[in-house]
Scaffold this motif. Structure first.
Motif, mmCIF file in Angstrom:
data_model
loop_
_atom_site.group_PDB
_atom_site.id
_atom_site.type_symbol
_atom_site.label_atom_id
_atom_site.label_comp_id
_atom_site.label_asym_id
_atom_site.label_seq_id
_atom_site.Cartn_x
_atom_site.Cartn_y
_atom_site.Cartn_z
ATOM 1 N N TYR A 118 -31.717 31.579 61.619
ATOM 2 C CA TYR A 118 -32.355 31.755 60.314
ATOM 3 C C TYR A 118 -31.529 30.997 59.281
ATOM 4 O O TYR A 118 -30.314 31.191 59.159
ATOM 5 N N GLN A 119 -32.207 30.130 58.544
ATOM 6 C CA GLN A 119 -31.532 29.344 57.521
ATOM 7 C C GLN A 119 -32.511 29.065 56.390
ATOM 8 O O GLN A 119 -33.627 28.610 56.620
ATOM 9 N N THR A 120 -32.097 29.389 55.189
ATOM 10 C CA THR A 120 -32.941 29.186 54.028
ATOM 11 C C THR A 120 -32.230 28.284 53.024
ATOM 12 O O THR A 120 -31.000 28.348 52.875
ATOM 13 N N PHE A 121 -33.014 27.423 52.399
ATOM 14 C CA PHE A 121 -32.497 26.568 51.334
ATOM 15 C C PHE A 121 -33.159 26.884 49.996
ATOM 16 O O PHE A 121 -32.914 26.195 49.018
ATOM 17 N N SER A 122 -34.002 27.903 49.963
ATOM 18 C CA SER A 122 -34.649 28.289 48.710
ATOM 19 C C SER A 122 -33.739 29.236 47.947
ATOM 20 O O SER A 122 -33.103 30.111 48.527
ATOM 21 N N ALA A 123 -33.682 29.046 46.639
ATOM 22 C CA ALA A 123 -32.810 29.851 45.785
ATOM 23 C C ALA A 123 -33.665 30.531 44.719
ATOM 24 O O ALA A 123 -34.860 30.762 44.897
ATOM 25 N N SER A 130 -32.044 22.711 47.457
ATOM 26 C CA SER A 130 -32.811 23.945 47.433
ATOM 27 C C SER A 130 -34.239 23.745 46.969
ATOM 28 O O SER A 130 -35.090 24.588 47.204
ATOM 29 N N ASP A 131 -34.530 22.630 46.321
ATOM 30 C CA ASP A 131 -35.870 22.341 45.833
ATOM 31 C C ASP A 131 -36.466 21.244 46.709
ATOM 32 O O ASP A 131 -35.969 20.118 46.732
ATOM 33 N N PRO A 132 -37.549 21.537 47.452
ATOM 34 C CA PRO A 132 -38.109 20.495 48.336
ATOM 35 C C PRO A 132 -38.744 19.342 47.576
ATOM 36 O O PRO A 132 -38.976 18.286 48.163
ATOM 37 N N PHE A 155 -31.272 23.829 40.332
ATOM 38 C CA PHE A 155 -31.329 23.693 41.779
ATOM 39 C C PHE A 155 -29.917 23.586 42.331
ATOM 40 O O PHE A 155 -28.948 23.417 41.582
ATOM 41 N N PHE A 156 -29.824 23.689 43.645
ATOM 42 C CA PHE A 156 -28.535 23.680 44.330
ATOM 43 C C PHE A 156 -28.547 22.612 45.410
ATOM 44 O O PHE A 156 -29.595 22.308 46.006
ATOM 45 N N VAL A 157 -27.384 22.058 45.683
ATOM 46 C CA VAL A 157 -27.187 21.074 46.741
ATOM 47 C C VAL A 157 -26.064 21.571 47.637
ATOM 48 O O VAL A 157 -24.954 21.849 47.156
ATOM 49 N N ALA A 158 -26.366 21.713 48.924
ATOM 50 C CA ALA A 158 -25.382 22.153 49.914
ATOM 51 C C ALA A 158 -24.829 20.939 50.650
ATOM 52 O O ALA A 158 -25.593 20.048 51.051
ATOM 53 N N ILE A 159 -23.516 20.892 50.823
ATOM 54 C CA ILE A 159 -22.829 19.775 51.458
ATOM 55 C C ILE A 159 -22.261 20.267 52.793
ATOM 56 O O ILE A 159 -21.583 21.295 52.842
#
Length: 1070
Positions: free
Chosen positions: A708-713, A819-821, A853-857
């Motif tokens: 389970y992995q989510t990128f929505s904030a 986080s924002d497609p 929005f967020f950016v994961a590295i």
């Protein structure tokens, strides 16, 4: 073959694929073979005819073949099938027909085949295989020409006679095979006997690469059943797989396509290095301690209710993680105490000094905090005035605008107790304190303009066995001004080891004084403590039965669950409505009618109730604590309850939960979670609808890996300026990590179905979102309804907190996810050893919206856990382009539109020395009305610049409108130049005089201004002189603390503030 027809070979093809003993794993790749003579310089590229019947001719494969489906297993092999396309050409009276009278019939026949099983562990190697033919059963399941009779007795001679295949094979890191070969064929008399091919490896040379072709090379031909082969007929000739073997671009109509030239955009990347927070901790003198004590700040008490003294600075990076884990006081009470804020003594004096401020930040995984408005008060308890002021105390403001009687400063507490942390999260929290910084944004409480940002290292919060620690910090609050993008050639310059992008100016606005403290508390076992986490979910045993008349739950060992009896009308609303309906005529009693309704209702819901009970018996529940960007891994033990085999289809009703299909990814997550269960290769089969299937033997149990992995904030668009608001929501002094409860729980259903859609097990995943850590914050101000395009340079990977130590192979590749497609976010690598950049393309909304929005590295390929999470704010403002002259006033007007209710508003600007507004104070904006706001722009320097203008409701402190003024300022014409030398390093300054002659015959009124009011002051800001007369202008030059050279402009403007003349004074400070 009918008489009068001649056979020619139109095409030679090679099929290469991976065979598992039963069938091809994928459709074989088809490539076209070319005679070796045609590959040599000066050779003809035409199709050879039957005239090429020399004793030995080689067929060359001009491309590389990559077999990604190959696995190191003895049952898998690489199959080669050589196929010829024959064409029979009709003749009339021994003469070839020409034009439209000529007809060709294409026939594809298998000539030879070979199979090669690679030896595991071998790298680059040369392989020679014999080609087979005749009645032997081959993997291609096609009729093959027989091997010609030969008088040779040796085995090697027979191999040469039947043909050989020779190729070079190399294995890449993913165990995929890459072959490069040339096919050399000994063409005999092609019209009478089958060819005997021979394949060998070419010498290393640069040859063009042929793309992979379709399944059939002779396209647009109609197949007709003639014999056992495929006969293709076409009137206008044969279309080949590769029309032009020499063309580097095999796409159709390649000549009509424009070829892109190598081009690198000249947009410079921004520096992603965070604010310098390493030198924020200072050692206080006794006088400073006395001032702090006299200010009346509240004391911070330890667990024994004793005051915690401010400790002396220690060297950063000297903490011991084992000492922290062995501390008996595992409870951490984190205290943030904001004391004062003042203008920097050596910083810039540009911009308004705020009367009130508020702060925004986010600590660890706690929700973001917006403090209440705090007024700046001088030490004598009066309002702070003037520019050259020391640090003012932060005092709370009541709702009516008066100062609060509480002690000065703002104190916030965070209770971080292991009872509220997830299992194993205590170590994460300690690493967060040791490696991360707290980013703090300072805002003007009246104008809602961003004053600046500060950062403080959190490592001093590690107690290292002490009961409590307290440190004092003085932080630089800096603001970044971005100039319009310009064309810059060459590489960026590095200054002091950090990237400083061109077109960006960083100014220190002030200094924030605060104290950090950590008070240890003993931990007690609480019922709310989470149990130990396991990564295996076991399906409930369907053989467990519940005794009749008992409400014991089969999921609890020996525990009973008691349910109170309730009325039927309280259980179901539909039944309640039916019972309350009017009784039809003819029924004698109401009770009989009610019983009839209840009986009908039971029959109606009986099937659904039975289905729900059966579903509960096969349902297992898994709770996932989801964090943005972090993958949660677990396995589900699926058992086949039947005595026959079944193929089970897995259906998931949410895209954020997926089955791990790649065994390498499965193995990676098992290594991270230290799971000891086995990994099975090639476990799943994907249907046409991409739903995975797994084969189960009777009563077999397998483990299905899930991720389970989510990128929505949070919601991406915030409707107000700055974070959340200025209400009383942040007045709570204590925040608890386990009591936030603001997130909504999500339920995901997973069904395991056999044929016919019958479920054998159900998995219900309960997702509880958790706040995430924000490592760095970026703010961009951009015109509304336009795209923001930015390139941000990633810092070196070894400087990112959380990165692994000793990564094999050098610098790892970085990956990013947004986080924002709807936002384009990608990373670009400039090559080995070169830095990496993040490219962002964001669509802005209407003013004054803010997109968040967020950016994961990530540094791992499978995106298991981000090493950093960056937060971005895009402020959309109304754009106004202004062309002006330095030192000259340019007047404009803005149209204000009222809202649904009348408001008392006031205009605030980020550069009040260069932008004037009229009305200057608060005024009434009528409801749904239109009003003009007059502005005057007088820039001090030539060039491009941004100025922000906010229209704020002074009663509710809400942003009504916002503008971005883009100034394009040109330098005025300089009529006179002067030079003067002054001593540097202090002093009383210097008085000078210059003369000005009125060129007009009538008296005129003139106004004076300068681009450096900090270095030059006028005796009179305006003067009136008669026509043709001379006036003496008095100047006073202020001392400069540094040695250097300054150019000071003196603007002489008329009564309309239009520039008449400009003098330049070059001052040398020695």
């Amino acid at each position: 073959m009918p008489d009068g027809e001649e056979v020619v070979v139109r095409e030679r093809r090679l099929h290469v694929g991976v065979h598992n003993g039963l069938r091809f794993v994928r459709a074989p790749q088809v490539t076209v073979l070319v005679p070796e003579a045609e590959l040599s310089p000066g050779g003809s590229w035409g199709v050879p005819s039957s005239g090429a019947r020399d004793a030995g001719q080689a067929l060359a494969l001009r491309s590389r073949i990559q077999l990604s489906e190959m696995v190191p297993h003895p049952a898998f092999g690489v199959c080669f099938q050589l196929e010829y396309v024959f064409c029979s050409m009709g003749r009339a009276g021994g003469k070839a027909l020409s034009g439209s009278a000529r007809g060709e019939a294409a026939d594809m026949r298998s000539v030879r085949w070979a199979v090669w099983s690679p030896v595991p562990g071998t790298g680059d190697t040369e392989v020679v295989l014999p080609l087979h033919g005749g009645a032997r059963r081959g993997p291609c399941r096609a009729l093959v020409y027989q091997t010609p009779l030969s008088s040779r007795s040796s085995r090697q001679g027979k191999h040469v006679e039947s043909g050989t295949v020779q190729f070079h094979v190399s294995t890449v890191s993913e165990e995929h095979l890459v072959t490069a070969a040339e096919i050399l064929c000994k063409d005999r008399d092609e019209s009478k006997q089958p060819p005997t091919p021979s394949l060998r490896v070419p010498t290393p040379r640069q040859v063009p690469v042929s793309p992979r072709g379709p399944g059939l090379s002779v396209s647009q031909l109609v197949a007709s059943p003639r014999g056992t082969g495929q006969t293709l007929q076409q009137d206008a000739g044969i279309t080949h797989l590769e029309v032009d073997l020499g063309s580097p671009d095999a796409e159709p109509c390649a000549s009509d396509q424009l070829r892109a030239l190598p081009f690198t955009p000249l947009q410079l990347p921004m520096a992603a290095v965070g604010l310098q927070a390493c030198s924020s901790r200072v050692s206080l003198s006794r006088a400073s301690l006395a001032r702090l004590h006299a200010a009346g700040f509240p004391d911070i008490l330890d667990c024994n209710q004793e005051p915690v003294e401010i400790s002396e600075p220690v060297e950063l990076g000297s903490f011991n993680l084992r000492l922290e884990e062995a501390d008996p006081l595992q409870g951490n009470e984190i205290v943030l105490q904001f004391l004062a804020f003042g203008r920097d003594a050596q910083g810039s004096t540009e911009g308004p000094w705020p009367r009130t401020v508020f702060l925004t930040f986010q600590f660890y995984r706690f929700p973001p905090v917006t403090t209440p408005r705090l007024q700046l008060v001088s030490t004598d308890r009066g309002p702070a005035t003037g520019l050259a002021v020391l640090a003012q105390l932060l005092v709370r403001v009541n709702e009516d605008g008066t100062l609060s009687t509480r002690p000065p400063g703002l104190q916030l507490k965070y209770m971080v107790d292991p009872a509220f942390l997830r299992p194993g999260e205590q170590r994460w929290f300690l690493r967060y304190l040791a490696e991360h910084s707290l980013q703090i944004d300072v805002w003007d409480g009246d104008s809602l303009l961003h004053v600046g940002s500060a950062a403080v290292k959190l490592e001093p919060l590690l107690r290292q066995g002490q009961r409590a620690v307290r440190t004092y910090h003085e932080l630089e609050v800096a603001t970044t001004e971005y100039e319009p993008d310009g064309t810059v050639m060459g590489r960026e310059a590095l200054r002091h080891g950090a990237l400083r992008p061109l077109g960006v100016r960083v100014a220190v606005r002030g200094r924030l004084h605060l104290c950090l403290a950590n008070v240890g508390h003993p931990c007690e076992e609480t019922p709310g403590q989470l149990p130990s986490q396991t990564h295996i979910v076991t399906a409930p045993d369907s053989t467990v039965t519940t005794p009749r008349g008992s409400w014991r739950s089969p999921n609890t060992a020996g525990g009973g669950r008691t349910a109170w009896a309730r009325r039927l009308v309280d259980v179901d609303n539909e039944l309640e409505a039916a019972l309350r309906s009017r009784r039809p005529e003819g029924w004698p009693k109401q009770r009989t009618w009610d019983l009839q309704v209840i009986n009908a209702y039971r029959d109606h819901i009986k099937g659904e109730s039975i289905y729900q009970m059966l579903s509960q018996a096969i349902t297992a529940t898994r709770t996932v604590h989801a964090v943005l960007g972090t993958a949660e891994f677990f396995e589900f033990a699926l058992k086949n309850p039947y005595s026959v085999q079944h193929t089970v289809t897995i259906e998931v009703d949410h895209p954020e939960l997926s089955v791990i299909l790649d065994p390498r990814e499965w193995r990676h997550f098992k290594e991270l979670t230290k799971s000891v269960t086995p990994v099975e290769e090639d476990m799943f089969h994907l249907r046409d609808d991409l739903k995975p299937q797994v084969y189960l033997r009777p009563s077999e149990t397998v483990r299905i890996p899930f991720k389970y992995q989510t990128f929505s904030a949070d919601p991406a668009v915030v409707a107000a300026q700055g974070p959340a608001g200025l209400g009383t929501g942040a007045n709570a002094d204590t925040h608890s990590l386990g009591k936030s409860g603001a997130k909504q729980t999500k339920l995901i259903q997973v069904s395991f179905q056999v044929s016919g859609g019958k479920p054998i097990a159900l998995l219900r995943v309960k997702v509880e979102p958790q706040p995430h850590v924000v490592d760095q914050t970026f703010r961009f101000y951009h015109p509304e309804l336009t795209f923001l395009k930015k390139t941000i340079r990633l810092p070196p990977w070894h400087t990112l907190p959380g990165t692994p130590v000793g990564v094999p192979g050098g610098q790892p590749e970085m990956f990013v996810r947004c986080s924002d497609p709807d936002i384009i976010c990608e990373t670009k690598s400039l090559g080995p050893g070169e830095p990496q950049d993040i490219f962002l393309k964001v669509a802005g909304g209407p003013s004054p919206q803010i997109k968040k929005f967020f950016v994961a590295i990530y540094t791992d390929t499978w995106l298991a856990a981000p090493v950093q999470i960056w937060q971005f704010y895009l402020h959309s403002l109304q754009r106004l382009d202004v062309a002006c002259t330095a030192g000259q006033l340019t007047r404009l007007s803005l149209l204000l539109r009222g809202t649904a209710a009348p408001r008392r508003v006031q205009a605030f600007t980020s550069h009040p020395q260069e932008l004037e507004v009229d009305p200057n104070g608060a005024f009434l904006l009528p409801a749904n009305g239109i009003q003009d706001l007059y502005i005057g722009v007088r820039p001090r320097r030539a060039g491009s610049k941004f100025i922000y203008l906010n229209l704020v409701d002074v009663e509710s402190h809400q942003l009504v409108s916002s503008w971005l003024l883009c100034l394009s300022c040109r330098q005025p014409l300089i009529s006179k130049a002067f030079e003067i030398s002054l001593p540097a390093g202090g002093g009383r300054g210097c008085n000078k005089r210059i003369t000005y002659t009125n060129p007009y015959p009538s008296p005129r009124l003139y106004f004076l201004c300068t681009n450096r009011p900090d270095l030059l002051q006028f005796k009179e800001d305006s003067f009136e002189v008669a026509g043709g007369e001379v006036y003496t202008i008095g100047l006073r030059f202020a001392p400069s603390p540094t040695v250097g050279e300054e150019e000071i402009l003196i603007h002489i403007n008329d009564h309309e503030d239009k520039n008449e003349e400009t003098f330049c004074v070059k001052v040398l400070y020695q």
